[in-house]
Design an enzyme around this catalytic site. Structure first.
Site, PDB file in Angstrom:
ATOM      1  CE  LYS A 284     -13.544  13.937  -8.429  1.00  0.00           C
ATOM      2  NZ  LYS A 284     -14.444  14.591  -7.473  1.00  0.00           N
TER       3      LYS A 284
ATOM      4  CG  ASP B 272     -17.579  20.041   3.204  1.00  0.00           C
ATOM      5  OD1 ASP B 272     -17.087  19.829   2.083  1.00  0.00           O
ATOM      6  OD2 ASP B 272     -18.038  21.141   3.560  1.00  0.00           O
TER       7      ASP B 272
ATOM      8  N   PRO C 207      -0.935   8.394  12.155  1.00  0.00           N
ATOM      9  CG  PRO C 207      -0.208   7.165  10.322  1.00  0.00           C
ATOM     10  CD  PRO C 207      -1.018   7.052  11.576  1.00  0.00           C
ATOM     11  CB  THR C 208      -2.552  13.762  10.078  1.00  0.00           C
ATOM     12  OG1 THR C 208      -1.220  14.055   9.675  1.00  0.00           O
ATOM     13  CG2 THR C 208      -2.747  14.172  11.534  1.00  0.00           C
ATOM     14  CG  ASN C 209      -5.902  13.557   6.183  1.00  0.00           C
ATOM     15  OD1 ASN C 209      -6.910  12.974   5.813  1.00  0.00           O
ATOM     16  ND2 ASN C 209      -5.888  14.354   7.242  1.00  0.00           N
TER      17      ASN C 209
ATOM     18  N   GLY D 246       0.805  -1.223   0.000  1.00  0.00           N
ATOM     19  CA  GLY D 246       0.000   0.000   0.000  1.00  0.00           C
ATOM     20  C   GLY D 246       0.835   1.268   0.000  1.00  0.00           C
TER      21      GLY D 246
ATOM     22  N   GLY E  34       3.216   1.223   3.047  1.00  0.00           N
ATOM     23  CA  GLY E  34       4.117   0.075   2.905  1.00  0.00           C
ATOM     24  C   GLY E  34       5.161   0.307   1.825  1.00  0.00           C
TER      25      GLY E  34
ATOM     26  CE1 TYR F 289      -9.329   2.439   8.374  1.00  0.00           C
ATOM     27  CE2 TYR F 289      -9.744   4.501   9.524  1.00  0.00           C
ATOM     28  CZ  TYR F 289      -8.883   3.666   8.834  1.00  0.00           C
ATOM     29  OH  TYR F 289      -7.590   4.068   8.603  1.00  0.00           O
TER      30      TYR F 289
ATOM     31  CD1 TRP G  43     -17.315  15.547  -6.302  1.00  0.00           C
ATOM     32  CD2 TRP G  43     -17.183  13.600  -5.207  1.00  0.00           C
ATOM     33  NE1 TRP G  43     -17.688  14.560  -7.161  1.00  0.00           N
ATOM     34  CE2 TRP G  43     -17.618  13.361  -6.529  1.00  0.00           C
ATOM     35  CE3 TRP G  43     -17.027  12.515  -4.325  1.00  0.00           C
ATOM     36  CZ2 TRP G  43     -17.898  12.062  -6.979  1.00  0.00           C
ATOM     37  CZ3 TRP G  43     -17.299  11.238  -4.779  1.00  0.00           C
ATOM     38  CH2 TRP G  43     -17.732  11.017  -6.093  1.00  0.00           C
TER      39      TRP G  43
HETATM   40  P1  NDP Z   1      -3.480   1.189   1.300  1.00  0.00           P
HETATM   41  O1  NDP Z   1      -4.918   1.084   0.964  1.00  0.00           O
HETATM   42  O2  NDP Z   1      -2.589   1.887   0.364  1.00  0.00           O
HETATM   43  O3  NDP Z   1      -2.921  -0.264   1.547  1.00  0.00           O
HETATM   44  C1  NDP Z   1      -3.640  -1.187   2.294  1.00  0.00           C
HETATM   45  C2  NDP Z   1      -2.756  -2.380   2.458  1.00  0.00           C
HETATM   46  O4  NDP Z   1      -3.453  -3.342   3.248  1.00  0.00           O
HETATM   47  C3  NDP Z   1      -2.409  -3.043   1.124  1.00  0.00           C
HETATM   48  O5  NDP Z   1      -1.092  -3.523   1.188  1.00  0.00           O
HETATM   49  C4  NDP Z   1      -3.393  -4.198   1.077  1.00  0.00           C
HETATM   50  O6  NDP Z   1      -2.928  -5.290   0.318  1.00  0.00           O
HETATM   51  C5  NDP Z   1      -3.458  -4.563   2.551  1.00  0.00           C
HETATM   52  N1  NDP Z   1      -4.662  -5.297   2.870  1.00  0.00           N
HETATM   53  C6  NDP Z   1      -5.953  -4.871   2.786  1.00  0.00           C
HETATM   54  N2  NDP Z   1      -6.788  -5.866   3.138  1.00  0.00           N
HETATM   55  C7  NDP Z   1      -6.015  -6.927   3.453  1.00  0.00           C
HETATM   56  C8  NDP Z   1      -6.286  -8.253   3.856  1.00  0.00           C
HETATM   57  N3  NDP Z   1      -7.539  -8.685   4.030  1.00  0.00           N
HETATM   58  N4  NDP Z   1      -5.254  -9.085   4.071  1.00  0.00           N
HETATM   59  C9  NDP Z   1      -3.987  -8.660   3.891  1.00  0.00           C
HETATM   60  N5  NDP Z   1      -3.650  -7.436   3.503  1.00  0.00           N
HETATM   61  C10 NDP Z   1      -4.666  -6.567   3.281  1.00  0.00           C
HETATM   62  O7  NDP Z   1      -3.367   1.780   2.767  1.00  0.00           O
HETATM   63  P2  NDP Z   1      -2.362   2.869   3.366  1.00  0.00           P
HETATM   64  O8  NDP Z   1      -0.958   2.508   3.027  1.00  0.00           O
HETATM   65  O9  NDP Z   1      -2.899   4.184   3.037  1.00  0.00           O
HETATM   66  O10 NDP Z   1      -2.591   2.643   4.912  1.00  0.00           O
HETATM   67  C11 NDP Z   1      -1.739   1.838   5.697  1.00  0.00           C
HETATM   68  C12 NDP Z   1      -2.196   1.921   7.127  1.00  0.00           C
HETATM   69  O11 NDP Z   1      -2.153   3.268   7.540  1.00  0.00           O
HETATM   70  C13 NDP Z   1      -3.615   1.454   7.344  1.00  0.00           C
HETATM   71  O12 NDP Z   1      -3.675   0.742   8.545  1.00  0.00           O
HETATM   72  C14 NDP Z   1      -4.397   2.736   7.427  1.00  0.00           C
HETATM   73  O13 NDP Z   1      -5.542   2.561   8.199  1.00  0.00           O
HETATM   74  C15 NDP Z   1      -3.405   3.640   8.077  1.00  0.00           C
HETATM   75  N6  NDP Z   1      -3.591   5.064   7.834  1.00  0.00           N
HETATM   76  C16 NDP Z   1      -3.605   5.573   6.574  1.00  0.00           C
HETATM   77  C17 NDP Z   1      -3.768   6.930   6.393  1.00  0.00           C
HETATM   78  C18 NDP Z   1      -3.789   7.516   5.052  1.00  0.00           C
HETATM   79  O14 NDP Z   1      -4.057   8.716   4.963  1.00  0.00           O
HETATM   80  N7  NDP Z   1      -3.507   6.790   3.994  1.00  0.00           N
HETATM   81  C19 NDP Z   1      -3.925   7.841   7.513  1.00  0.00           C
HETATM   82  C20 NDP Z   1      -3.845   7.219   8.772  1.00  0.00           C
HETATM   83  C21 NDP Z   1      -3.691   5.882   8.905  1.00  0.00           C
HETATM   84  P3  NDP Z   1      -3.268  -5.384  -1.293  1.00  0.00           P
HETATM   85  O15 NDP Z   1      -2.418  -4.347  -1.966  1.00  0.00           O
HETATM   86  O16 NDP Z   1      -2.866  -6.751  -1.684  1.00  0.00           O
HETATM   87  O17 NDP Z   1      -4.728  -5.112  -1.420  1.00  0.00           O
END
Ligand code: NDP
Length: 322
Positions: free
Chosen positions: A195, A278, A171-173, A17, A20, A144, A209
């Site tokens: 967009k 919003d 973390p924030t956004n 993600g 990650g 969530y 939006w």
């Molecule tokens: P992403 O949506 O970019 O990534 C989500 C990750 O979780 C992916 O690697 C995905 O794998 C994995 N995942 C989802 N479902 C499953 C599952 N059932 N089993 C195994 N792996 C799973 O998320 P972010 O990187 O944005 O977020 C990472 C963390 O940070 C999260 O816990 C999120 O709540 C938190 N966070 C994020 C913020 C943000 O603004 N982005 C802010 C604050 C916290 P795959 O790619 O294979 O789907």
């Protein structure tokens, strides 16, 4: 003792993600990995962590000493409003599977990831780490949020009953390369980048939006990654820590839209669709605790992070999540 000097084997859940990928970049390309360490970045295809057997199997395979737990079912505001129950159930199971399996396999440290959007809806500002449980979260993402809040409760339990140092960051956004750029399900900045890119290509107005007035603190994913490595190696508390730019750096969606338009050289009209929700009007978080530990940490300025992310999106349009 020997076990203390043994190099870490780190398992990163949610390794594919936004956050990650940023940690992977720091570890593999910016010298974040120390001699002898093994880092594994998981995606859902390797193990669906909603499933306990798959969770156990992947832990057996890699035998981690440390876990960075990022995996979560995440979405933008509009998807959360549609599917609160699914967000609650999947996340409760993912978190329980990861934390309990870590415990059973003797993982020394787990750093999980909460979010500033789980904070109480009715609150005083700025919000700090002591206020997580002080009232219900915003209705839009209650599923969530409650699942995330439970991680903090679980961490306390694992410490009290088993003396494990399992902790969490807030973390924030977050924004950056590898974010979800989908119009409907993406995070606000990345959806807006997509967009804007599309509006420029098609010569149409940019439809934003919401009113553009909500205020947010944005943090670049590579900054989050650097801070995660610090938390993994140095931070010794069970209580969570907010990872954020300062309160004074909170700005409006409208400000951010202008930076995106600049970065993508969009000269067309910008329209705010006030018939769309919003979300929270603001959720100002304090980074005072982080500042006490790391007074000199420098954050990537938003305009610079936006420019880098837009460039990444344009150059990687084929592989970007759209
Ligand atoms: P992403 O949506 O970019 O990534 C989500 C990750 O979780 C992916 O690697 C995905 O794998 C994995 N995942 C989802 N479902 C499953 C599952 N059932 N089993 C195994 N792996 C799973 O998320 P972010 O990187 O944005 O977020 C990472 C963390 O940070 C999260 O816990 C999120 O709540 C938190 N966070 C994020 C913020 C943000 O603004 N982005 C802010 C604050 C916290 P795959 O790619 O294979 O789907």
């Amino acid at each position: 003792s020997e076990t203390k000097t043994e190099p870490m084997r780190v398992l990163v859940t949610g390794g594919s993600g936004l956050v990650g990928k940023a940690i992977e970049h720091m570890v593999k390309q910016e010298g974040g990995c120390l001699e002898g360490e093994q880092w594994t970045f998981l995606c859902s295809k390797e193990a669906n962590l909603v499933d306990l057997q798959q969770t156990r199997a992947v832990f057996e395979k890699y035998r981690p000493t440390h876990v960075i737990h990022l995996a979560a079912k995440v979405g933008g505001l509009y998807l959360h409003m549609k599917e609160n129950l699914n967000f609650l159930r999947d996340n409760l199971r993912i978190n329980d599977n990861v934390l309990q399996t870590s415990h059973e396999m003797g993982v020394t440290k787990v750093v999980s990831c909460l979010s500033s959007c789980i904070f109480p809806d009715k609150t005083t500002y700025p919000i700090d780490e002591s206020m997580i449980h002080n009232g219900p979260p915003h209705d839009s993402n209650f599923g969530y949020s409650h699942a995330k809040r439970m991680i903090d409760i679980q961490n306390r339990g694992y410490f009290e009953q088993h003396k494990h140092r399992y902790t969490a960051v807030i973390p924030t956004n977050v924004y950056g390369p590898y974010d979800n750029f989908n119009f409907e399900n993406g995070h606000v900045l990345s959806a807006l980048m997509h967009k804007t890119y599309a509006a420029k290509k098609e010569g149409t107005p940019l439809q934003v939006w919401g009113s553009g007035t909500p205020r947010r603190q944005f943090i670049y994913s590579l900054d989050v990654a650097r801070l995660f490595l610090w938390v993994l190696r140095e931070y010794d508390e069970i209580d969570p820590i907010i990872l954020s730019v300062g309160e004074e750096e909170e700005l409006t969606i409208k400000d951010a839209v202008e930076m995106i338009a600049d970065a993508l050289d969009f000269k067309g009209q910008i329209v705010f669709d006030t018939s769309k929700s919003d979300g929270q009007i603001k959720k100002t978080a304090s980074n005072a605790k982080l500042r006490r530990y790391l007074p000199d940490f420098t954050f990537t300025p938003l305009s610079e992070g936006i420019k880098k992310t837009c460039d990444w999106f344009v150059n990687n349009y084929d592989i970007a999540r759209t």
